[in-house]
Design a protein around this motif. Structure first.
Motif, mmCIF file in Angstrom:
data_model
loop_
_atom_site.group_PDB
_atom_site.id
_atom_site.type_symbol
_atom_site.label_atom_id
_atom_site.label_comp_id
_atom_site.label_asym_id
_atom_site.label_seq_id
_atom_site.Cartn_x
_atom_site.Cartn_y
_atom_site.Cartn_z
ATOM 1 N N ASN A 6 1.049 -1.006 -0.077
ATOM 2 C CA ASN A 6 -0.158 -0.195 0.120
ATOM 3 C C ASN A 6 0.435 1.572 -0.064
ATOM 4 O O ASN A 6 0.318 1.793 0.209
ATOM 5 C CB ASN A 6 -1.054 -0.193 0.860
ATOM 6 C CG ASN A 6 -1.665 -0.789 0.985
ATOM 7 O OD1 ASN A 6 -2.433 -1.513 0.192
ATOM 8 N ND2 ASN A 6 -2.597 -1.092 2.108
ATOM 9 N N GLY A 7 2.154 1.125 -0.569
ATOM 10 C CA GLY A 7 2.974 2.149 0.081
ATOM 11 C C GLY A 7 3.943 2.819 1.406
ATOM 12 O O GLY A 7 4.373 3.293 1.275
ATOM 13 N N SER A 8 3.252 2.021 2.426
ATOM 14 C CA SER A 8 4.493 2.639 3.388
ATOM 15 C C SER A 8 6.235 1.985 3.530
ATOM 16 O O SER A 8 6.072 1.021 2.875
ATOM 17 C CB SER A 8 3.569 1.484 4.923
ATOM 18 O OG SER A 8 2.649 1.648 5.116
ATOM 19 N N LYS A 9 7.137 2.815 3.440
ATOM 20 C CA LYS A 9 8.124 2.634 3.374
ATOM 21 C C LYS A 9 8.582 1.583 4.823
ATOM 22 O O LYS A 9 8.291 2.082 5.562
ATOM 23 C CB LYS A 9 8.782 3.861 3.558
ATOM 24 C CG LYS A 9 8.691 4.941 3.015
ATOM 25 C CD LYS A 9 9.106 5.480 1.692
ATOM 26 C CE LYS A 9 9.053 6.547 0.641
ATOM 27 N NZ LYS A 9 10.424 6.056 -0.610
ATOM 28 N N PRO A 10 9.078 0.954 4.447
ATOM 29 C CA PRO A 10 10.212 -0.357 4.517
ATOM 30 C C PRO A 10 10.407 0.716 6.406
ATOM 31 O O PRO A 10 10.688 -0.586 7.342
ATOM 32 C CB PRO A 10 11.405 -0.612 4.169
ATOM 33 C CG PRO A 10 11.108 -0.289 2.849
ATOM 34 C CD PRO A 10 10.532 0.686 2.426
ATOM 35 N N ASN A 11 11.471 1.705 6.251
ATOM 36 C CA ASN A 11 11.819 1.644 8.044
ATOM 37 C C ASN A 11 10.578 2.977 8.540
ATOM 38 O O ASN A 11 10.772 2.103 9.736
ATOM 39 C CB ASN A 11 12.571 3.565 7.386
ATOM 40 C CG ASN A 11 13.224 3.976 8.593
ATOM 41 O OD1 ASN A 11 13.804 3.030 9.218
ATOM 42 N ND2 ASN A 11 12.838 5.280 9.151
ATOM 43 N N THR A 12 9.161 2.773 7.854
ATOM 44 C CA THR A 12 8.506 2.781 8.821
ATOM 45 C C THR A 12 7.786 1.645 9.217
ATOM 46 O O THR A 12 6.952 1.868 10.287
ATOM 47 C CB THR A 12 6.881 3.929 7.520
ATOM 48 O OG1 THR A 12 7.020 5.206 7.018
ATOM 49 C CG2 THR A 12 5.402 4.034 8.936
ATOM 50 N N ILE A 13 7.590 0.916 8.534
ATOM 51 C CA ILE A 13 7.208 -0.465 8.954
ATOM 52 C C ILE A 13 8.240 -1.025 9.729
ATOM 53 O O ILE A 13 7.611 -1.537 11.084
ATOM 54 C CB ILE A 13 6.909 -1.674 7.235
ATOM 55 C CG1 ILE A 13 5.953 -0.744 6.833
ATOM 56 C CG2 ILE A 13 6.799 -2.819 8.408
ATOM 57 C CD1 ILE A 13 6.515 -1.985 5.517
ATOM 58 N N ARG A 14 9.182 -0.682 9.664
ATOM 59 C CA ARG A 14 10.064 -1.187 11.060
ATOM 60 C C ARG A 14 10.513 -0.183 12.070
ATOM 61 O O ARG A 14 10.103 -1.134 13.121
ATOM 62 C CB ARG A 14 11.511 -0.986 10.254
ATOM 63 C CG ARG A 14 12.667 -1.436 11.278
ATOM 64 C CD ARG A 14 14.068 -0.860 10.783
ATOM 65 N NE ARG A 14 14.460 0.478 10.822
ATOM 66 C CZ ARG A 14 14.523 1.242 11.716
ATOM 67 N NH1 ARG A 14 14.496 0.720 12.494
ATOM 68 N NH2 ARG A 14 14.764 2.395 11.291
ATOM 69 N N ILE A 15 9.897 0.863 12.139
ATOM 70 C CA ILE A 15 9.373 1.727 13.104
ATOM 71 C C ILE A 15 8.308 1.415 13.587
ATOM 72 O O ILE A 15 8.523 0.964 15.195
ATOM 73 C CB ILE A 15 9.489 3.081 13.298
ATOM 74 C CG1 ILE A 15 10.963 4.391 12.671
ATOM 75 C CG2 ILE A 15 9.460 4.097 14.737
ATOM 76 C CD1 ILE A 15 10.794 5.135 12.483
ATOM 77 N N ASP A 16 7.405 1.045 13.120
ATOM 78 C CA ASP A 16 5.704 0.637 14.250
ATOM 79 C C ASP A 16 6.277 -1.238 14.206
ATOM 80 O O ASP A 16 6.084 -1.665 15.453
ATOM 81 C CB ASP A 16 5.055 0.105 12.777
ATOM 82 C CG ASP A 16 4.564 1.940 12.776
ATOM 83 O OD1 ASP A 16 4.475 2.884 13.393
ATOM 84 O OD2 ASP A 16 3.656 1.744 11.212
ATOM 85 N N GLN A 17 6.981 -1.692 14.415
ATOM 86 C CA GLN A 17 7.922 -3.356 14.063
ATOM 87 C C GLN A 17 8.067 -3.199 15.709
ATOM 88 O O GLN A 17 8.101 -3.784 16.361
ATOM 89 C CB GLN A 17 8.295 -3.816 13.651
ATOM 90 C CG GLN A 17 8.399 -5.009 14.260
ATOM 91 C CD GLN A 17 9.340 -5.598 13.149
ATOM 92 O OE1 GLN A 17 10.914 -4.996 12.300
ATOM 93 N NE2 GLN A 17 9.433 -7.201 12.678
ATOM 94 N N SER A 18 9.373 -2.307 15.943
ATOM 95 C CA SER A 18 9.366 -1.865 17.142
ATOM 96 C C SER A 18 8.755 -1.394 18.171
ATOM 97 O O SER A 18 8.754 -1.268 19.378
ATOM 98 C CB SER A 18 10.919 -0.764 17.090
ATOM 99 O OG SER A 18 12.285 -0.328 17.929
ATOM 100 N N ALA A 19 7.816 -0.697 18.393
ATOM 101 C CA ALA A 19 7.245 0.450 18.507
ATOM 102 C C ALA A 19 6.406 -1.295 19.610
ATOM 103 O O ALA A 19 6.295 -1.173 20.183
ATOM 104 C CB ALA A 19 6.254 1.537 18.370
ATOM 105 N N ILE A 20 5.443 -1.567 18.523
ATOM 106 C CA ILE A 20 5.431 -2.663 18.775
ATOM 107 C C ILE A 20 5.382 -4.115 19.850
ATOM 108 O O ILE A 20 5.321 -4.325 20.814
ATOM 109 C CB ILE A 20 4.335 -3.933 17.839
ATOM 110 C CG1 ILE A 20 3.029 -2.852 17.056
ATOM 111 C CG2 ILE A 20 3.666 -4.820 18.315
ATOM 112 C CD1 ILE A 20 2.861 -3.524 15.693
ATOM 113 N N LEU A 21 6.818 -4.255 19.699
ATOM 114 C CA LEU A 21 7.938 -5.374 20.709
ATOM 115 C C LEU A 21 8.118 -4.318 21.819
ATOM 116 O O LEU A 21 7.842 -5.432 22.412
ATOM 117 C CB LEU A 21 8.912 -5.126 19.922
ATOM 118 C CG LEU A 21 10.165 -6.127 20.360
ATOM 119 C CD1 LEU A 21 9.477 -7.295 20.728
ATOM 120 C CD2 LEU A 21 10.962 -6.344 19.648
#
Length: 367
Positions: A6-21
């Motif tokens: 859907n166009g999300s940048k990999p770095n944005t996804i990585r930041i969200d992943q870190s926050a969920i962790l």
């Protein structure tokens, strides 16, 4: 993968992943089975949200308070993830209107708790970085000199030496942020005529930046003046050196990768300086793109003190402020100049301390 598609940048996804962790690690410390709690439509209590807020405000490795923006990202992403889970499990009781009403009231109570702590002022520990000392400034300039016979320079090829030279000079002598420097394009520069300068645009459209993570311009747009000699160096790089990079005609960005000819990644300036530090360990812990920006503001602060040396302390501060704010791209009445010029301020304090000690000891010897 859906978010990436859907166009999300990999770095944005990585930041969200870190926050969920971070959220899951918090739940583990509190013995909270997050999925079971949300599946049972049992919201986090205000006390648990308060504990989560404290947990998100600390770096897990050092225990120090994190940057306010990082705290906000953690809390915001935690709530979004819990919202997603809640809506998923709330859908199971869609046919039971009474149960659905209860679930919505419970969710509203939890959402109010998140809103309370996300709205409350959060202040991280501000650690002002200090620019290079005059001795290290001189050595740094000597190291990055792109001359072929410069054995101090850690980079091997002529084109990389020149690219890094111009990039690092813009950070140190232009006061640019890293992202602002990476986003510079050829037509941002005016290198001929009486007045030479380059533009930094706040509203720069970076949709076309061909990297997973796009640089950003965090300060106000501005024009940066160039001395004739500095302008000549930039012109030499553009006219004679940049053309040696593969694919140089396919983009108008100033700085290109020697590997693929695309604009540099956000991490490349840090990697460049890390290579320098490996060969010159005296810069360890003292050198980064942001430290070079601090160095610029130290130099600017000293130059302004000389310019207004005959003025009173208050008048000097008033006259310096708009110049420092404009040079840094900050809003009027910002307190950022004092934080960025801390190195030059500390240097003056040190000089005065030595002078006071010298006078006190001389007086003691007389007595």
């Amino acid at each position: 993968m859906q978010r990436f598609d859907n166009g999300s940048k990999p770095n944005t996804i990585r930041i969200d992943q870190s926050a969920i962790l971070i959220l899951y690690r918090f739940c583990e410390t509190q013995k909270i089975d997050l999925i079971q709690r949300i599946a049972g439509l049992s919201p986090l209590t205000i006390g648990e949200i308060e504990s989560l807020s404290s947990y998100c405000g600390l770096a897990q490795q050092t225990g120090e308070r994190v940057d306010p923006n990082w705290y906000s990202a953690r809390m915001r992403c935690a709530k979004k993830f819990i919202d997603y889970l809640w809506l998923f499990y709330e859908g199971r009781c869609a046919r039971n209107l009474e149960q659905l009403k209860i679930a919505k009231r419970l969710y509203e109570r939890m959402a109010a708790g998140f809103k309370l702590y996300m709205k409350a002022p959060y202040r991280g520990d501000r650690k002002d970085k200090i620019g290079l000392t005059p001795e290290l400034q001189a050595k740094f300039i000597a190291i990055i000199d792109p001359s072929d016979n410069n054995g101090l320079n850690p980079w091997k090829t002529y084109k990389v030496r020149w690219r890094n030279y111009i990039l690092l000079l813009l950070l140190m002598l232009g006061g640019n942020r890293k992202g602002e420097t990476l986003l510079l394009k050829l037509n941002d520069f005016q290198l001929t005529g009486r007045r030479k300068y380059f533009d930094i645009f706040k509203s720069r459209d970076v949709v076309d930046y061909p990297r997973a993570e796009s640089p950003s311009v965090k300060t106000l747009g501005r024009q940066v003046e160039l001395h004739d000699k500095f302008a000549a160096l930039v012109e030499h790089y553009i006219v004679n050196v940049r053309k040696e990079f593969i694919g140089w005609q396919s983009t108008s960005y100033l700085f290109l990768s020697y590997r693929d000819g695309r604009p540099l990644s956000v991490q490349t300036p840090n990697s460049i300086l890390n290579e320098l530090i490996q060969q010159h360990p005296e810069f360890s812990g003292l050198l980064s793109p942001h430290r070079l920006r601090n160095t610029f503001h130290d130099l600017l602060n000293c130059a302004l003190d000389k310019k207004f040396k005959n003025s009173s302390g208050l008048s000097r501060k008033v006259m310096k402020a708009p110049i420092q704010e404009a040079a840094g791209g900050w809003a009027r009445n910002s307190d950022m100049p004092e934080h960025y010029a801390k190195g030059s301020i500390q240097s003056k304090v040190s000089e005065l301390q030595i002078l006071l000690q010298q006078e006190a000891l001389q007086q003691l010897a007389v007595n």
